[in-house]
Enzyme design. Sequence first.
Site, PDB file in Angstrom:
ATOM      1  N   GLN A   1      -9.162   4.315  -0.342  1.00 51.62           N
ATOM      2  CA  GLN A   1      -8.773   5.550   0.344  1.00 51.62           C
ATOM      3  C   GLN A   1      -7.259   5.659   0.392  1.00 51.62           C
ATOM      4  O   GLN A   1      -6.564   4.648   0.480  1.00 51.62           O
ATOM      5  CB  GLN A   1      -9.424   5.617   1.736  1.00 51.62           C
ATOM      6  CG  GLN A   1      -8.522   5.583   2.928  1.00 51.62           C
ATOM      7  CD  GLN A   1      -8.115   4.177   3.322  1.00 51.62           C
ATOM      8  OE1 GLN A   1      -8.056   3.264   2.516  1.00 51.62           O
ATOM      9  NE2 GLN A   1      -7.793   4.014   4.581  1.00 51.62           N
TER      10      GLN A   1
ATOM     11  N   HIS B   1     -12.817   3.639  13.844  1.00 52.87           N
ATOM     12  CA  HIS B   1     -12.768   4.323  12.545  1.00 52.87           C
ATOM     13  C   HIS B   1     -12.482   3.309  11.430  1.00 52.87           C
ATOM     14  O   HIS B   1     -13.143   3.298  10.391  1.00 52.87           O
ATOM     15  CB  HIS B   1     -11.679   5.405  12.589  1.00 52.87           C
ATOM     16  CG  HIS B   1     -11.273   5.922  11.245  1.00 52.87           C
ATOM     17  ND1 HIS B   1     -11.974   6.913  10.594  1.00 52.87           N
ATOM     18  CD2 HIS B   1     -10.255   5.578  10.416  1.00 52.87           C
ATOM     19  CE1 HIS B   1     -11.396   7.154   9.434  1.00 52.87           C
ATOM     20  NE2 HIS B   1     -10.357   6.360   9.295  1.00 52.87           N
TER      21      HIS B   1
ATOM     22  N   ARG C   1       0.822  -1.216   0.000  1.00 52.30           N
ATOM     23  CA  ARG C   1       0.000   0.000   0.000  1.00 52.30           C
ATOM     24  C   ARG C   1       0.851   1.260   0.000  1.00 52.30           C
ATOM     25  O   ARG C   1       0.383   2.329  -0.389  1.00 52.30           O
ATOM     26  CB  ARG C   1      -0.937  -0.013   1.211  1.00 52.30           C
ATOM     27  CG  ARG C   1      -2.046  -1.061   1.052  1.00 52.30           C
ATOM     28  CD  ARG C   1      -2.823  -1.299   2.320  1.00 52.30           C
ATOM     29  NE  ARG C   1      -3.455  -0.086   2.817  1.00 52.30           N
ATOM     30  CZ  ARG C   1      -3.912   0.047   4.068  1.00 52.30           C
ATOM     31  NH1 ARG C   1      -3.798  -0.936   4.922  1.00 52.30           N
ATOM     32  NH2 ARG C   1      -4.469   1.174   4.453  1.00 52.30           N
TER      33      ARG C   1
ATOM     34  N   TYR D   1      -9.807  15.979   0.201  1.00 50.91           N
ATOM     35  CA  TYR D   1      -9.939  17.053   1.192  1.00 50.91           C
ATOM     36  C   TYR D   1      -8.879  16.926   2.255  1.00 50.91           C
ATOM     37  O   TYR D   1      -8.452  15.830   2.589  1.00 50.91           O
ATOM     38  CB  TYR D   1     -11.334  17.083   1.835  1.00 50.91           C
ATOM     39  CG  TYR D   1     -11.829  15.779   2.436  1.00 50.91           C
ATOM     40  CD1 TYR D   1     -12.433  14.810   1.641  1.00 50.91           C
ATOM     41  CD2 TYR D   1     -11.723  15.531   3.799  1.00 50.91           C
ATOM     42  CE1 TYR D   1     -12.927  13.635   2.186  1.00 50.91           C
ATOM     43  CE2 TYR D   1     -12.214  14.352   4.358  1.00 50.91           C
ATOM     44  CZ  TYR D   1     -12.811  13.403   3.541  1.00 50.91           C
ATOM     45  OH  TYR D   1     -13.291  12.241   4.081  1.00 50.91           O
ATOM     46  N   PRO D   2      -8.442  18.069   2.783  1.00 49.73           N
ATOM     47  CA  PRO D   2      -7.517  18.029   3.906  1.00 49.73           C
ATOM     48  C   PRO D   2      -8.288  18.076   5.222  1.00 49.73           C
ATOM     49  O   PRO D   2      -9.425  18.562   5.256  1.00 49.73           O
ATOM     50  CB  PRO D   2      -6.697  19.308   3.720  1.00 49.73           C
ATOM     51  CG  PRO D   2      -7.626  20.263   3.068  1.00 49.73           C
ATOM     52  CD  PRO D   2      -8.620  19.440   2.272  1.00 49.73           C
ATOM     53  N   MET D   3      -7.683  17.557   6.275  1.00 47.96           N
ATOM     54  CA  MET D   3      -8.362  17.607   7.579  1.00 47.96           C
ATOM     55  C   MET D   3      -7.397  17.627   8.754  1.00 47.96           C
ATOM     56  O   MET D   3      -6.216  17.317   8.602  1.00 47.96           O
ATOM     57  CB  MET D   3      -9.336  16.439   7.722  1.00 47.96           C
ATOM     58  CG  MET D   3      -8.686  15.077   7.796  1.00 47.96           C
ATOM     59  SD  MET D   3      -9.918  13.762   8.081  1.00 47.96           S
ATOM     60  CE  MET D   3     -10.445  14.099   9.759  1.00 47.96           C
ATOM     61  N   ASN D   4      -7.946  18.023   9.876  1.00 46.85           N
ATOM     62  CA  ASN D   4      -7.203  18.041  11.140  1.00 46.85           C
ATOM     63  C   ASN D   4      -7.898  17.178  12.166  1.00 46.85           C
ATOM     64  O   ASN D   4      -9.075  16.862  12.026  1.00 46.85           O
ATOM     65  CB  ASN D   4      -7.203  19.462  11.735  1.00 46.85           C
ATOM     66  CG  ASN D   4      -6.334  20.424  10.964  1.00 46.85           C
ATOM     67  OD1 ASN D   4      -5.357  20.020  10.331  1.00 46.85           O
ATOM     68  ND2 ASN D   4      -6.690  21.695  11.010  1.00 46.85           N
ATOM     69  N   LYS D   5      -7.186  16.872  13.214  1.00 49.21           N
ATOM     70  CA  LYS D   5      -7.809  16.360  14.431  1.00 49.21           C
ATOM     71  C   LYS D   5      -7.826  17.523  15.417  1.00 49.21           C
ATOM     72  O   LYS D   5      -6.815  18.216  15.580  1.00 49.21           O
ATOM     73  CB  LYS D   5      -7.010  15.171  14.983  1.00 49.21           C
ATOM     74  CG  LYS D   5      -7.149  13.901  14.137  1.00 49.21           C
ATOM     75  CD  LYS D   5      -8.519  13.271  14.290  1.00 49.21           C
ATOM     76  CE  LYS D   5      -8.797  12.164  13.303  1.00 49.21           C
ATOM     77  NZ  LYS D   5      -8.077  10.931  13.561  1.00 49.21           N
TER      78      LYS D   5
HETATM   79  O1  76R Z   1      -6.839  -0.996   9.497  1.00 46.73           O
HETATM   80  C1  76R Z   1      -7.372  -0.342  10.408  1.00 46.73           C
HETATM   81  O2  76R Z   1      -7.969  -0.781  11.372  1.00 46.73           O
HETATM   82  C2  76R Z   1      -7.311   1.143  10.330  1.00 46.73           C
HETATM   83  C3  76R Z   1      -6.621   1.580   9.102  1.00 46.73           C
HETATM   84  C4  76R Z   1      -6.846   3.055   8.990  1.00 46.73           C
HETATM   85  C5  76R Z   1      -6.049   4.070   9.519  1.00 46.73           C
HETATM   86  C6  76R Z   1      -4.780   3.950  10.341  1.00 46.73           C
HETATM   87  C7  76R Z   1      -7.932   3.683   8.279  1.00 46.73           C
HETATM   88  C8  76R Z   1      -8.925   2.964   7.602  1.00 46.73           C
HETATM   89  N1  76R Z   1      -7.792   5.025   8.362  1.00 46.73           N
HETATM   90  C9  76R Z   1      -6.652   5.315   9.106  1.00 46.73           C
HETATM   91  C10 76R Z   1      -6.125   6.554   9.410  1.00 46.73           C
HETATM   92 MN1  76R Z   1      -9.042   6.410   7.573  1.00 46.73          MN
HETATM   93  N2  76R Z   1     -10.209   7.792   6.702  1.00 46.73           N
HETATM   94  C11 76R Z   1     -10.235   9.132   7.011  1.00 46.73           C
HETATM   95  C12 76R Z   1     -11.354   9.717   6.352  1.00 46.73           C
HETATM   96  O3  76R Z   1     -14.340  12.006   6.478  1.00 46.73           O
HETATM   97  C13 76R Z   1     -13.966  11.644   7.612  1.00 46.73           C
HETATM   98  O4  76R Z   1     -14.745  11.618   8.598  1.00 46.73           O
HETATM   99  C14 76R Z   1     -12.545  11.266   7.822  1.00 46.73           C
HETATM  100  C15 76R Z   1     -11.768  11.166   6.507  1.00 46.73           C
HETATM  101  C16 76R Z   1     -11.984   8.732   5.623  1.00 46.73           C
HETATM  102  C17 76R Z   1     -13.220   8.881   4.763  1.00 46.73           C
HETATM  103  C18 76R Z   1     -11.250   7.517   5.850  1.00 46.73           C
HETATM  104  C19 76R Z   1     -11.577   6.287   5.282  1.00 46.73           C
HETATM  105  N3  76R Z   1      -7.915   7.918   8.429  1.00 46.73           N
HETATM  106  C20 76R Z   1      -6.745   7.752   9.102  1.00 46.73           C
HETATM  107  C21 76R Z   1      -6.249   9.051   9.488  1.00 46.73           C
HETATM  108  C22 76R Z   1      -4.948   9.321  10.259  1.00 46.73           C
HETATM  109  C23 76R Z   1      -5.320   9.510  11.706  1.00 46.73           C
HETATM  110  C24 76R Z   1      -4.191   9.391  12.684  1.00 46.73           C
HETATM  111  O5  76R Z   1      -3.176   8.755  12.380  1.00 46.73           O
HETATM  112  O6  76R Z   1      -4.366   9.906  13.809  1.00 46.73           O
HETATM  113  C25 76R Z   1      -7.161   9.973   9.049  1.00 46.73           C
HETATM  114  C26 76R Z   1      -7.109  11.479   9.196  1.00 46.73           C
HETATM  115  C27 76R Z   1      -8.206   9.250   8.380  1.00 46.73           C
HETATM  116  C28 76R Z   1      -9.334   9.820   7.811  1.00 46.73           C
HETATM  117  N4  76R Z   1     -10.076   4.900   6.668  1.00 46.73           N
HETATM  118  C29 76R Z   1      -9.846   3.552   6.752  1.00 46.73           C
HETATM  119  C30 76R Z   1     -11.044   5.088   5.684  1.00 46.73           C
HETATM  120  C31 76R Z   1     -11.410   3.803   5.145  1.00 46.73           C
HETATM  121  C32 76R Z   1     -12.420   3.594   4.010  1.00 46.73           C
HETATM  122  C33 76R Z   1     -10.680   2.853   5.819  1.00 46.73           C
HETATM  123  C34 76R Z   1     -10.708   1.345   5.622  1.00 46.73           C
HETATM  124  C35 76R Z   1      -9.707   1.007   4.567  1.00 46.73           C
HETATM  125  C36 76R Z   1      -9.571  -0.453   4.344  1.00 46.73           C
HETATM  126  O7  76R Z   1      -8.958  -1.123   5.191  1.00 46.73           O
HETATM  127  O8  76R Z   1     -10.080  -0.908   3.316  1.00 46.73           O
END
Ligand code: 76R
Length: 281
Positions: A208, A195, A154, A168-172
């Site tokens: 994603q 999440h 990946r 889109y960009p985002m924050n926590k």
């Molecule tokens: O495998 C796992 O259990 C988690 C893997 C995973 C991580 C580490 C994951 C899965 N994400 C991760 C990190 Mn995500 N993600 C977003 C958004 O719109 C919103 O509300 C938020 C925007 C979407 C739509 C999305 C989709 N993700 C992150 C991070 C970094 C945070 C940090 O490190 O603190 C952000 C900001 C973020 C935001 N995420 C997924 C998805 C999807 C669809 C998945 C599943 C992917 C898959 O395994 O097929």
Amino acid sequence: MRDPNVPESLEGWWILHRMFAFDRRGWDALPEKRRARYASHARDLIEHLRSREESDAGLAQIVGHKGDLMVTHYAREFDGLAYAQTLLDKLELREFLTPLGSYASVLELGMYDATGKIHAELAERGLTPQMPEWVAQFDELVRKQAESPYLGPRLWARIPQRRYVCFYPMNKKREGNDNWFMLPFADRAKLMTEHGKVGRSYQGMVTQVISGSIGFDDYEWGVDLYADDPLVFKKLVYEMRFDEASSRYGEFGAFWSGLQFSPDQLHVFLDGESVPQLTAP
Ligand code: 76R
């Protein structure tokens, strides 16, 4: 780093998104031969960037007033983004493209789960963070993650070839009691697991790409979503809004959404026809 509060991450492609307004009237006023020449130079550049091991490039028609064209660059090195930017800026076509926005980031795989396990494993081996062996073994275990069949591919996956894209960009959030960065590691890890569960329920429907931009751009992360049906973006992003990682801590920048098209169809977009579906690279 190696602070138990900080989730480790693996980094892959450097990513640059560029959004442009397209001067369609100016373009239409050009003689046909020049349009064809400018379009083919631009297509050649994008195909050149796509044909190399060390880079990739994608085109999308943006829907709405925030832009007409989005160019997504991937590069193995940060310098590769500068290279791609300069080459694009040298195109004749650039006379008709006005930059409206851009975003620099690096593809990131967050490792909440693995980081927790690595700290626990080193403690089990009787090591403490003050010891040099601890540091060496920590780095080795993090590095090994990149070899895992789940994470490794990946990091260097090419731009997903699906018709629709949303960026889109985002924050926590860091506001009063809602400060993501002050939450204990275990709480953040739990929220990220939840999440991930929501995300995985969309498996197959969406691809994603999360990129980290702390230190490079105005937000903390960039989110790219790719799907064959644009409605999936709304369903997924909406469902995530009810998930605490987003409902409490998510803070969003501007959204750009549109249609990806193949570089060999660039002239179709420029000349004002509907852009056909992607073709295999
Ligand atoms: O495998 C796992 O259990 C988690 C893997 C995973 C991580 C580490 C994951 C899965 N994400 C991760 C990190 Mn995500 N993600 C977003 C958004 O719109 C919103 O509300 C938020 C925007 C979407 C739509 C999305 C989709 N993700 C992150 C991070 C970094 C945070 C940090 O490190 O603190 C952000 C900001 C973020 C935001 N995420 C997924 C998805 C999807 C669809 C998945 C599943 C992917 C898959 O395994 O097929």
